[in-house]
Design an enzyme around this catalytic site. Structure first.
Site, short mmCIF file in Angstrom:
data_model
loop_
_atom_site.label_atom_id
_atom_site.label_comp_id
_atom_site.label_asym_id
_atom_site.label_seq_id
_atom_site.Cartn_x
_atom_site.Cartn_y
_atom_site.Cartn_z
CB THR A 1 29.79 12.31 32.57
OG1 THR A 1 29.07 13.53 32.59
CG2 THR A 1 28.78 11.17 32.63
CG ASP A 2 29.24 17.03 35.36
OD1 ASP A 2 28.80 16.54 34.30
OD2 ASP A 2 29.38 18.27 35.51
CD GLU A 3 25.18 15.07 31.07
OE1 GLU A 3 25.68 15.78 30.19
OE2 GLU A 3 24.11 14.49 30.93
CE1 TYR B 1 27.19 10.02 27.89
CE2 TYR B 1 26.42 11.91 29.18
CZ TYR B 1 27.46 11.13 28.69
OH TYR B 1 28.77 11.43 29.00
CE LYS C 1 30.34 7.88 30.57
NZ LYS C 1 31.45 7.32 29.75
#
Ligand code: NAD
Ligand code: DAU
Length: 340
Positions: free
Chosen positions: A126-128, A151, A155
């Site tokens: 994810t870009d997060e 979260y 990741k």
């Protein structure tokens, strides 16, 4: 024939991936390993169930024995790891399942890939993991990792593990980092389906903080077409950002949904901000566009209407969800405001 292990394929993006691939090609066999957590829904795969190239296995990616058994049985050529705990607010309420599935589960899969020769292991990230942007700039694959939530930290840990396994053991890992998805089958804890469903039910639309946080939106099928490209042409050891260049403020999206549904803006309610709320995400996807020839084909204005339409047509799907476990979560998150 490709023999693909898809994990987490009963969730939002994974189910759209399976349905898209089985509808568009007949040279793949898919085994879907999914634990069926609150987010997994077999109804998302009603069409796939009829396809002889598809098989569902209910199970946990953290279960070493089961994963080894499946690798031995099917001699997979590819693994695509969609399985994860995915909701930031839930990770703030309780982080443990996030580190179990997202970190330990990914490790179990990587260890199996070490023992069995496969072509490619795709980690759906994810870009997060890049953290939060100021008003300028875009996330590039070289942007340093700076995850801010339980979260996103889980990741990021998994991403580092995939790269380390590639470097140390030659595991054929590739990482994709996509921006915010929307489309059919998205669990109504995420912004777009939550707002559609609350608006349809005449309930308040909870906007965190000032509603000016920016996300970069992509229609789920565009994401999955990119994953397919990475499966076909992506280079191992590489990271590919995926995004459609569609930055929107949360409040803009919410007002658009209200206008599509013909509902009043007085349903909007500003609530306490998400702790550690990332201000802005925006993706530079030039690498996958230039190197693999991928580009998004869905326009936001059309695809958001198509998405609203899907929720209007699939009331049973979300009414089953909001009458179940979701009610308990909603109460923890927003207080006891969900009407019967
Ligand atoms: P989702 O929450 O809708 O679905 C997750 C699926 O994983 C569910 O079917 C669930 O049952 C399954 N699962 C959870 N734990 C498992 C375990 N231990 N073993 C086996 N299955 C398990 O998630 P999503 O939104 O479809 O996201 C899929 C992937 O894409 C995730 O890895 C997520 O980090 C990533 N991602 C999501 C977005 C987005 O906007 N939703 C954007 C970029 C990346
Ligand atoms: O960027 C990719 C990520 O996008 C994925 O990795 C995550 O799995 C996915 O959940 C999503 O994370 P976000 O936190 O960006 O998505 P969410 O839908 O939870 O929230 C989007 C924005 O809307 C965010 O700024 C918080 C805000 N929001 C969200 C909810 C649920 C609200 O204002 N009110 C809400 O009720």
């Amino acid at each position: 024939m490709r023999r693909i292990l898809v994990t987490g394929g009963a969730g939002f993006i994974g189910s759209n991936f399976i349905n898209y691939i089985l509808d568009s090609r007949d040279d793949v066999v898919i085994v879907n390993l999914d634990k069926l957590t609150y987010a997994g829904n077999p109804e998302n795969l009603a069409g796939a169930e009829k396809n002889r190239n598809y098989q569902f296995v209910k199970g946990d990616i953290c279960n070493n024995e089961l994963v080894e058994y499946l690798f031995n049985k099917h001699s997979f050529t590819n693994v695509i790891n969609f399985a994860a705990e995915t909701h930031v607010d839930r990770s703030i309420l309780g982080a443990e399942p996030f580190y179990n599935t997202n970190v330990i589960g990914t490790n179990v899969l990587l260890e199996a890939v070490r023992r069995h020769k496969i072509e490619k292991f795709i980690q759906i990230s994810t870009d997060e993991v890049y953290g939060s942007l100021g008003p300028e700039g875009l996330f590039q694959e070289t942007t340093p990792l700076s995850p801010n939530s339980p979260y996103s930290s889980s990741k990021a840990a998994a991403d580092l593990m995939v790269l380390a396994y590639h470097h140390t053991y030659g595991v054929p890992g590739v990482i994709t980092r996509c921006s915010n998805n929307y489309g059919p089958n998205q669990f109504p804890e995420k912004l777009i389906p939550l707002m559609i469903i609350n608006a349809l039910n005449g309930q308040k639309l909870p906007v965190y903080g000032d509603g000016m946080n920016v996300r970069d939106w992509i229609y789920v099928e565009d994401h999955n077409r990119a994953v397919e490209k990475v499966m076909e042409r992506g280079k191992t050891g590489q990271i590919y950002n995926i995004g459609a260049g569609c930055e929107m403020k949360n409040l803009e999206i919410i007002k658009l949904i209200l206008s599509i549904l013909g509902r009043q803006e007085n349903l909007i309610e500003f609530v306490a901000d998400r702790p550690g709320h990332d201000r802005r995400y925006a993706i530079d996807s030039s690498k996958i566009r230039n190197e693999l020839g991928w580009r998004p084909v869905f326009e936001f204005n059309d695809a958001i209407r198509k998405t609203v339409e899907w929720y209007l047509k699939n009331r049973n799907w979300w009414e089953n969800i909001i009458s179940g476990e979701y009610r308990r979560y909603y109460k923890l998150q927003y207080g006891d405001t969900l009407s019967n």
